[in-house]
Design a protein around this motif. Structure first.
Motif, mmCIF file in Angstrom:
data_model
loop_
_atom_site.group_PDB
_atom_site.id
_atom_site.type_symbol
_atom_site.label_atom_id
_atom_site.label_comp_id
_atom_site.label_asym_id
_atom_site.label_seq_id
_atom_site.Cartn_x
_atom_site.Cartn_y
_atom_site.Cartn_z
ATOM 1 N N LEU A 43 45.018 50.455 34.832
ATOM 2 C CA LEU A 43 45.231 49.138 34.211
ATOM 3 C C LEU A 43 46.637 48.609 34.473
ATOM 4 O O LEU A 43 46.891 47.411 34.308
ATOM 5 C CB LEU A 43 44.958 49.221 32.713
ATOM 6 N N HIS A 44 47.539 49.454 34.880
ATOM 7 C CA HIS A 44 48.862 48.988 35.290
ATOM 8 C C HIS A 44 48.754 48.224 36.606
ATOM 9 O O HIS A 44 49.462 47.233 36.818
ATOM 10 C CB HIS A 44 49.813 50.178 35.454
ATOM 11 N N VAL B 279 35.646 37.753 36.762
ATOM 12 C CA VAL B 279 35.257 38.280 35.455
ATOM 13 C C VAL B 279 36.014 39.594 35.316
ATOM 14 O O VAL B 279 35.480 40.681 35.495
ATOM 15 C CB VAL B 279 33.720 38.422 35.336
ATOM 16 N N ASP B 280 37.313 39.446 34.998
ATOM 17 C CA ASP B 280 38.264 40.542 35.194
ATOM 18 C C ASP B 280 39.199 40.774 34.021
ATOM 19 O O ASP B 280 40.220 41.444 34.164
ATOM 20 C CB ASP B 280 39.094 40.265 36.448
ATOM 21 N N GLY B 281 38.862 40.223 32.864
ATOM 22 C CA GLY B 281 39.711 40.432 31.699
ATOM 23 C C GLY B 281 41.105 39.856 31.832
ATOM 24 O O GLY B 281 41.997 40.185 31.049
ATOM 25 N N GLY B 282 41.317 38.997 32.823
ATOM 26 C CA GLY B 282 42.619 38.338 32.982
ATOM 27 C C GLY B 282 43.457 38.809 34.150
ATOM 28 O O GLY B 282 44.594 38.354 34.305
ATOM 29 N N SER B 283 42.939 39.694 35.003
ATOM 30 C CA SER B 283 43.737 40.197 36.129
ATOM 31 C C SER B 283 44.214 39.074 37.043
ATOM 32 O O SER B 283 45.386 39.030 37.441
ATOM 33 C CB SER B 283 42.924 41.202 36.949
ATOM 34 N N ALA C 255 30.881 36.581 42.253
ATOM 35 C CA ALA C 255 31.566 37.093 41.066
ATOM 36 C C ALA C 255 32.576 38.124 41.533
ATOM 37 O O ALA C 255 32.308 38.892 42.461
ATOM 38 C CB ALA C 255 30.571 37.734 40.107
ATOM 39 N N ALA C 256 33.748 38.119 40.921
ATOM 40 C CA ALA C 256 34.805 39.066 41.287
ATOM 41 C C ALA C 256 35.193 39.870 40.048
ATOM 42 O O ALA C 256 36.056 39.453 39.274
ATOM 43 C CB ALA C 256 36.010 38.327 41.855
ATOM 44 N N PRO C 257 34.563 41.020 39.857
ATOM 45 C CA PRO C 257 34.849 41.827 38.667
ATOM 46 C C PRO C 257 36.215 42.505 38.727
ATOM 47 O O PRO C 257 36.769 42.753 39.802
ATOM 48 C CB PRO C 257 33.736 42.880 38.674
ATOM 49 N N GLY C 258 36.722 42.818 37.541
ATOM 50 C CA GLY C 258 37.871 43.702 37.421
ATOM 51 C C GLY C 258 37.350 45.130 37.378
ATOM 52 O O GLY C 258 36.416 45.475 38.091
ATOM 53 N N MET D 275 44.106 44.060 32.549
ATOM 54 C CA MET D 275 42.956 43.399 31.936
ATOM 55 C C MET D 275 43.258 43.162 30.456
ATOM 56 O O MET D 275 42.747 43.859 29.580
ATOM 57 C CB MET D 275 41.693 44.246 32.120
ATOM 58 N N PRO D 276 44.122 42.187 30.148
ATOM 59 C CA PRO D 276 44.551 41.977 28.768
ATOM 60 C C PRO D 276 43.430 41.560 27.818
ATOM 61 O O PRO D 276 43.539 41.786 26.617
ATOM 62 C CB PRO D 276 45.614 40.878 28.887
ATOM 63 N N LEU D 277 42.359 40.962 28.345
ATOM 64 C CA LEU D 277 41.255 40.551 27.487
ATOM 65 C C LEU D 277 40.190 41.646 27.423
ATOM 66 O O LEU D 277 39.387 41.804 28.334
ATOM 67 C CB LEU D 277 40.622 39.248 27.987
#
Length: 260
Positions: A208-209, A246-250, A184-187, A213-215
């Protein structure tokens, strides 16, 4: 019979969330950490890694169903290399024989979306070659400037770890033995490791810049724990060598179509 797992990094963050989740589901978890764990060892050292294998074998009675290699550091220092890469690999390789008696053996490690960020090619190459002494020496050089080159250490270790999973998962030792090995690769996750980086609204915005993590933005540890639990569950029979972001879209934002 409930499944028995060995989980490193069990005392805090993603590791604790995963341990708590598994135990809530009725599973037995042998927690490993440098404090507040069933097995107290330092995975930055060869002695600690050997002690982990010995103690896990003793406590489990010689057989386990899953390995969760979660332990990690995020400091611009050689210790990050020792724990994040060599400690993780030693955990998985050292505990693999204990999986032999399981009807559904599984193994997972925690990489990071940081593997997508700038890294040091020399350090990554040394890690890929498994040369710990040379990798530690290179990390010492990088760590001399914590604010610049030191920041490459974490990303380099996670990139090498993701490559290790891809290279090892389909081999006879893992897939050939019926053991799905994945990562797993977290944001950005709200853990003690990141507390200083997300303490203020301004700090969060700056981070976040770099790690978009847009999601739903920064995640709680349970988000990653749920993924890890599924990857090591009996339901997962065919995922092999996957690094799941699992990174919110990164990953989507930073790499787009380039991986295809």
């Amino acid at each position: 019979m409930p499944r028995t797992s060995v989980l490193t990094g069990a005392a805090s963050g993603i590791g604790k969330a995963t341990k708590d989740l598994l135990e809530q589901r009725g599973e037995r978890v042998i927690g490993v950490d440098i404090h507040d764990a069933e097995v107290v060892v330092d995975l930055s050292t060869a002695e600690g890694r050997a002690a982990l294998v010995q103690e896990a074998g003793r406590i489990s009675g010689g057989s386990i169903d899953a390995v969760y290699a979660v332990a990690g550091l995020a400091v611009p220092a050689p210790a990050t290399v020792a724990v994040n890469f060599f400690g993780t690999v030693a955990t998985l390789e050292g505990l693999r024989p204990l999986l032999a008696g399981s009807e559904a053996p599984r193994a997972v490690l925690v990489s990071s979306m940081a593997a997508l960020l700038p890294s040091d090619g020399e350090l990554v190459a040394l890690l890929t070659d498994g040369d710990e002494s040379a990798a530690m020496a290179r990390a010492e050089v990088l760590a001399r400037d914590p604010a610049t080159t030191g920041q490459l250490i974490y990303a380099s270790a996670k990139l090498a770890l993701s490559r290790w999973v891809r290279r090892e998962a389909a081999t006879a030792a893992w897939a050939g033995a019926g053991i799905p090995l994945n990562a797993a690769a977290p944001g950005i996750i709200a853990t003690p490791m990141t507390a200083g980086l997300i303490a203020t609204a301004e700090a969060r915005e700056q981070l976040l810049h770099v790690v978009p993590m847009p999601l739903n933005g920064i995640a709680e540890p349970i988000v990653v724990a749920r993924l890890l639990a599924w990857l090591n569950s009996e339901e997962n029979t065919h995922l092999c060598g996957q690094v799941i972001y699992v990174d919110g879209g990164s990953d989507v934002v930073l790499r787009g179509d380039s991986v295809w």
